[in-house]
Design an enzyme around this catalytic site. Structure first.
Site, PDB file in Angstrom:
ATOM      1  N   CYS A  78      23.079  -8.407   0.912  1.00  0.00           N
ATOM      2  CA  CYS A  78      22.590  -9.643   0.298  1.00  0.00           C
ATOM      3  C   CYS A  78      22.752  -9.672  -1.216  1.00  0.00           C
ATOM      4  CB  CYS A  78      21.133  -9.882   0.680  1.00  0.00           C
ATOM      5  SG  CYS A  78      19.971  -8.698  -0.012  1.00  0.00           S
ATOM      6  N   HIS A 116      14.965  -8.173  -0.936  1.00  0.00           N
ATOM      7  CA  HIS A 116      15.997  -9.104  -0.462  1.00  0.00           C
ATOM      8  C   HIS A 116      16.248 -10.156  -1.550  1.00  0.00           C
ATOM      9  CE1 HIS A 116      18.292 -11.892   1.894  1.00  0.00           C
ATOM     10  NE2 HIS A 116      17.374 -12.818   1.799  1.00  0.00           N
TER      11      HIS A 116
END
Length: 351
Positions: A224, A110
């Site tokens: 993301c 992430h």
């Protein structure tokens, strides 16, 4: 790639309140960019451009998150123009808070970006992720009494004060990539508001023609890491000069022949829709539902293998439209590949 995410709404003059969605707009079909129609599908130069919308629709109460979206979200502050702000690349394994470095071994990461003000000493984190977790953004719900699959697939930006050094450093990355002025930060903040209000749907999959790096990208993901890359590019365009360091990002790739346009919700599932096609799409998505027993899980795994790997079938929902993907070997791959830091188009501020 991120498995969580927040949003942005205007508050005051420039303050952007991330973490509180603006839900004043009604739900439904919305958007300003037209999509490729079935009759023109062969003529479309690219299927992969993510659609921008006129407004963010209200979320349906049916969509529920296991983990609250952007729980400590705050407004983006207006910085003094003469401030000098450090910009940090942040990366950690997905769900690191729950599983530690488990997904880090698979390079499922992430991404976020951090800022530190030299005038105030305060630091901040900004990221983009799913409102209702990754599974809801990747596959729909098949609800009783509803013909069309039901999607909970919005993603949004989240801004909050503080950088959790332990989280990013333990199994990931926290590294300075550039330095910007307060004026550049304020310009970026206005861009974040636009980006967040018009790019609203999370997309897990990248779809390519083959593993060759130069192969056609049929559809690009919207998650993301893509938000972080857009943010870096905006800062570069504003004059930021990035350090020469290697930056890698996660992509989950499906491999397919040329996609076939099928239609939208109304044309497939509406009163005049294609009932055979509608049934096929529902049948494809049915094994991806949450599982109640070990037996049910393994039965559905075999169904997924049959659809995707044996019959080379995948139904993709992209830009509010359905596409058929004629799957081909190697079918699916998780990659962690380098995407260089950007070069801007304006005079540099300095590093």
């Amino acid at each position: 790639m991120n498995l969580c995410a927040p949003s942005v709404a205007v508050s005051g003059s420039q303050n952007l309140s991330l973490g509180v969605l603006d839900t004043s707009s009604p739900s439904g079909s919305h958007g300003s960019n037209s999509s490729c129609k079935a009759v023109l599908v062969i003529l479309c130069a690219s299927f992969s451009q993510h659609r921008r919308f006129d407004y963010r629709p209200k979320t349906d109460p049916y969509c529920q998150a296991r983990y609250t979206f952007c729980p400590t979200g705050s407004a983006i502050p207006v910085m003094k123009e003469e401030d000098v702000i450090e910009v940090y690349r942040l990366q950690a394994p997905v769900w690191e808070f729950k599983y530690g470095d488990l997904l880090g071994h698979l390079k499922i990461m992430h991404d976020a970006v951090g800022f530190k003000s030299s005038l105030t000493g305060k630091n901040y984190t900004m990221e983009w992720y799913e409102l209702f977790q990754l599974g809801n953004c990747t596959f729909p719900h098949l609800r009783p009494g509803m013909d069309a699959p039901f999607w909970c697939n919005q993603g949004a930006a989240c801004f909050y004060e503080g950088i959790d050094d332990a989280h990013w450093k333990a199994n990931g990355t926290l590294v300075l990539v550039t330095t910007i002025s307060g004026a550049m930060f304020n310009d970026m903040a206005q861009w974040v508001k636009y980006d967040n209000e018009t790019g609203i749907y999370y997309e897990t999959w990248t779809v390519r023609a083959s593993p060759d790096k130069k192969s056609t990208v049929w559809f690009d993901s919207y998650e993301c890491s893509k938000f972080i890359l857009r943010t870096y590019q905006k800062l570069a365009d504003l004059g930021a000069v990035f350090k020469k360091i290697q930056t890698n990002y996660t992509s989950i790739i499906l491999f397919s022949g040329e996609p076939i346009y099928l239609g939208n919700e109304t044309s497939i599932f509406g009163p005049q829709g294609n009932k055979t096609l509608a049934a096929a799409i529902r049948d494809f998505y049915s094994p991806f539902k949450p599982h109640q027993s070990v037996r049910e899980f393994f039965v559905d795994i075999f169904k997924i293998i049959d659809h995707v790997f044996l019959n080379h079938q995948f139904y993709l929902f992209y830009n509010l439209e359905y596409w058929f993907l004629p799957m081909k070997s190697p079918y699916l791959k998780i990659i962690y590949e380098e995407v260089p830091l950007p070069v801007g188009s304006k005079a540099s501020f300095g590093v």
